[in-house]
Write a protein that holds these residues in place. Structure first.
Motif, PDB file in Angstrom:
ATOM      1  N   HIS A  64       0.747  -1.483   0.055  1.00 32.69           N
ATOM      2  CA  HIS A  64      -0.105  -0.069  -0.071  1.00 32.69           C
ATOM      3  C   HIS A  64       0.883   1.128   0.053  1.00 32.69           C
ATOM      4  N   THR A  65       2.064   1.186   0.865  1.00 34.05           N
ATOM      5  CA  THR A  65       2.796   2.338   0.906  1.00 34.05           C
ATOM      6  C   THR A  65       3.607   2.703  -0.536  1.00 34.05           C
ATOM      7  N   ILE A  66       3.934   1.553  -0.909  1.00 34.79           N
ATOM      8  CA  ILE A  66       4.789   1.645  -2.124  1.00 34.79           C
ATOM      9  C   ILE A  66       4.016   2.266  -3.295  1.00 34.79           C
ATOM     10  N   LEU A  67       2.493   1.837  -3.393  1.00 33.51           N
ATOM     11  CA  LEU A  67       1.819   2.042  -4.541  1.00 33.51           C
ATOM     12  C   LEU A  67       1.508   3.616  -4.199  1.00 33.51           C
ATOM     13  N   ALA A  68       1.250   4.221  -2.980  1.00 33.62           N
ATOM     14  CA  ALA A  68       0.863   5.477  -2.744  1.00 33.62           C
ATOM     15  C   ALA A  68       1.871   6.334  -2.978  1.00 33.62           C
ATOM     16  N   VAL A  69       3.226   5.931  -2.812  1.00 36.35           N
ATOM     17  CA  VAL A  69       4.470   6.906  -3.070  1.00 36.35           C
ATOM     18  C   VAL A  69       4.598   7.142  -4.653  1.00 36.35           C
ATOM     19  N   VAL A  70       4.585   5.912  -5.341  1.00 38.75           N
ATOM     20  CA  VAL A  70       4.621   6.004  -6.829  1.00 38.75           C
ATOM     21  C   VAL A  70       3.362   6.907  -7.343  1.00 38.75           C
ATOM     22  N   THR A  71       2.242   6.498  -7.153  1.00 38.14           N
ATOM     23  CA  THR A  71       1.226   7.215  -7.693  1.00 38.14           C
ATOM     24  C   THR A  71       1.136   8.873  -7.231  1.00 38.14           C
ATOM     25  N   VAL A  72       1.476   9.122  -5.949  1.00 39.88           N
ATOM     26  CA  VAL A  72       1.385  10.328  -5.729  1.00 39.88           C
ATOM     27  C   VAL A  72       2.505  11.316  -6.470  1.00 39.88           C
ATOM     28  N   ILE A  73       3.789  10.593  -6.500  1.00 41.36           N
ATOM     29  CA  ILE A  73       4.859  11.198  -7.181  1.00 41.36           C
ATOM     30  C   ILE A  73       4.698  11.397  -8.577  1.00 41.36           C
ATOM     31  N   THR A  74       4.069  10.570  -9.180  1.00 38.66           N
ATOM     32  CA  THR A  74       3.717  10.632 -10.654  1.00 38.66           C
ATOM     33  C   THR A  74       2.556  11.155 -10.861  1.00 38.66           C
ATOM     34  N   GLY A  75       1.975  12.002  -9.841  1.00 34.37           N
ATOM     35  CA  GLY A  75       0.826  12.802  -9.947  1.00 34.37           C
ATOM     36  C   GLY A  75      -0.748  12.146 -10.574  1.00 34.37           C
ATOM     37  N   LEU A  76      -0.538  10.693 -10.448  1.00 40.44           N
ATOM     38  CA  LEU A  76      -1.689   9.979 -10.468  1.00 40.44           C
ATOM     39  C   LEU A  76      -2.958  10.260  -9.558  1.00 40.44           C
ATOM     40  N   PHE A  77      -2.373  10.341  -8.068  1.00 44.00           N
ATOM     41  CA  PHE A  77      -3.485  10.419  -7.217  1.00 44.00           C
ATOM     42  C   PHE A  77      -2.683  11.596  -6.164  1.00 44.00           C
ATOM     43  N   ARG A  78      -3.520  11.932  -5.321  1.00 43.96           N
ATOM     44  CA  ARG A  78      -3.304  13.025  -4.286  1.00 43.96           C
ATOM     45  C   ARG A  78      -2.836  12.079  -3.016  1.00 43.96           C
ATOM     46  N   PRO A  79      -2.191  12.733  -1.869  1.00 46.58           N
ATOM     47  CA  PRO A  79      -2.125  11.988  -0.696  1.00 46.58           C
ATOM     48  C   PRO A  79      -3.384  11.596  -0.097  1.00 46.58           C
ATOM     49  N   ALA A  80      -4.350  12.415  -0.053  1.00 47.96           N
ATOM     50  CA  ALA A  80      -5.520  12.212   0.473  1.00 47.96           C
ATOM     51  C   ALA A  80      -6.388  11.063  -0.083  1.00 47.96           C
ATOM     52  N   ASP A  81      -5.914  10.620  -1.352  1.00 52.10           N
ATOM     53  CA  ASP A  81      -6.426   9.333  -1.910  1.00 52.10           C
ATOM     54  C   ASP A  81      -5.892   8.083  -1.399  1.00 52.10           C
ATOM     55  N   TRP A  82      -4.923   8.067  -0.393  1.00 59.18           N
ATOM     56  CA  TRP A  82      -4.293   6.807   0.047  1.00 59.18           C
ATOM     57  C   TRP A  82      -4.416   7.091   1.667  1.00 59.18           C
ATOM     58  N   PRO A  83      -5.545   6.832   2.109  1.00 54.90           N
ATOM     59  CA  PRO A  83      -5.770   6.803   3.665  1.00 54.90           C
ATOM     60  C   PRO A  83      -4.994   5.835   4.191  1.00 54.90           C
ATOM     61  N   PRO A  84      -4.675   5.705   5.717  1.00 48.87           N
ATOM     62  CA  PRO A  84      -4.029   4.471   6.235  1.00 48.87           C
ATOM     63  C   PRO A  84      -4.701   3.305   6.038  1.00 48.87           C
ATOM     64  N   LEU A  85      -4.184   2.058   5.648  1.00 49.41           N
ATOM     65  CA  LEU A  85      -4.706   0.913   5.458  1.00 49.41           C
ATOM     66  C   LEU A  85      -5.394   0.013   6.736  1.00 49.41           C
ATOM     67  N   PHE A  86      -4.449   0.382   7.570  1.00 49.31           N
ATOM     68  CA  PHE A  86      -4.718  -0.369   9.113  1.00 49.31           C
ATOM     69  C   PHE A  86      -5.115   1.005   9.904  1.00 49.31           C
ATOM     70  N   GLY A  87      -6.088   0.406  10.886  1.00 49.82           N
ATOM     71  CA  GLY A  87      -6.003   1.304  12.217  1.00 49.82           C
ATOM     72  C   GLY A  87      -4.839   1.366  13.107  1.00 49.82           C
ATOM     73  N   LYS A  88      -5.132   2.032  14.361  1.00 44.88           N
ATOM     74  CA  LYS A  88      -4.265   1.705  15.297  1.00 44.88           C
ATOM     75  C   LYS A  88      -4.287   0.699  16.184  1.00 44.88           C
ATOM     76  N   PRO A  89      -3.175   0.202  16.525  1.00 39.53           N
ATOM     77  CA  PRO A  89      -3.219  -1.368  17.213  1.00 39.53           C
ATOM     78  C   PRO A  89      -3.941  -1.194  18.559  1.00 39.53           C
ATOM     79  N   THR A  90      -4.041   0.179  19.232  1.00 39.50           N
ATOM     80  CA  THR A  90      -4.714   0.351  20.418  1.00 39.50           C
ATOM     81  C   THR A  90      -6.088   0.290  20.043  1.00 39.50           C
TER      82      THR A  90
END
Length: 254
Positions: A64-90
């Motif tokens: 998820h992180t790799i895809l987010a970095v690649v697509t944001v750098i290339t301008g395909l998506f915005r950072p807001a389009d990649w919310p965290p995949l998992f929640g907090k352990p707490t």
């Protein structure tokens, strides 16, 4: 890291357990033999739980992180389009919160839509009316489809069991039981005039600790039911091949 047949042990377990033997994972049941639980089996069970949660988290969150970095750098998506995949352990203080708030929800929306269709077909979900059992039907459908999809993948990888489906249905049953028990406790507290006190406990560290211990205890008992049979086959097969190789001798050319 220590080698365990087809598995690798996290370094935290190396001091206690160097290698997993077939007898370590031969018995997946626990409730009827708690008195015979050994320190080694405790570590093996902890490893099974940790390797499932941590391994899944690292793999999926890493992709998820790799895809987010690649697509944001290339301008395909915005950072807001990649919310965290998992929640907090707490947030994993309770089995329903583990699956609903901490664990990834990649397919929950689509699976839930199928669940709503099933509930509607039984007349449990209308435009302005929802029966109390509709939520259980939707949740059951989500766990059922999740179990079936994981089971099909396991079959494609060569397994011939139903352990994935059984695991997800077991989690649905546990979540349903948790819902019933929590509702009963809240109802009893309301009748006794202790509803406010109970709400304070639920929001406190004590409520979190109780929920977390329940989640941990369920996984400590349930994950080996899911993982041990397959791990036993793999370790047994590995030991069998190692025994064959150990009896081989290399004949030098004459």
């Amino acid at each position: 890291m220590a080698c365990t047949g087809a598995y690798m042990l996290p370094a935290i377990f190396v001091e206690t357990m160097v290698e997993i033997y077939p007898e370590d994972v031969a018995q997946s049941a626990l409730l009827m033999r708690l008195s015979s639980l050994t320190a080694r089996e405790t570590v093996v069970r902890l490893y099974a739980v940790a390797s499932w949660i941590w391994g899944s988290f690292m793999l999926m969150d890493g992709i998820h992180t790799i895809l987010a970095v690649v697509t944001v750098i290339t301008g395909l998506f915005r950072p807001a389009d990649w919310p965290p995949l998992f929640g907090k352990p707490t947030e994993a203080c309770g089995l329903r919160r583990f699956w609903g708030r901490f664990w990834h929800r990649l397919a929950v929306r689509s699976y839930s839509n199928y669940g709503r269709l099933v509930a509607q077909s039984f007349g449990m979900l209308q435009h302005s009316h929802r029966t109390p059992g509709a939520g259980a039907v939707i949740a059951f459908t989500v766990f059922l489809i999740s179990g079936l999809t994981h089971q099909v993948i396991s079959w494609r990888l060569g397994t011939n069991d139903w352990l994935d489906l059984q695991w997800y249905l077991l989690n649905f049953a546990a979540c349903f039981a948790e819902t019933v028990i929590v509702s009963a406790v809240r109802s009893a507290a309301k009748q006794a005039g202790w509803a406010r006190e109970l709400a304070v406990i639920e929001r406190s560290w004590l409520g979190w600790a109780i929920g977390f211990m329940w989640t941990f205890s369920f996984f400590f008992w349930g994950v080996p039911l899911w993982k041990f049979p397959r791990l036993h086959k793999q370790v047994t097969s590995f030991d069998r091949w190692m025994s064959i190789f150990s009896k081989m001798t290399i004949v030098p050319p004459t």
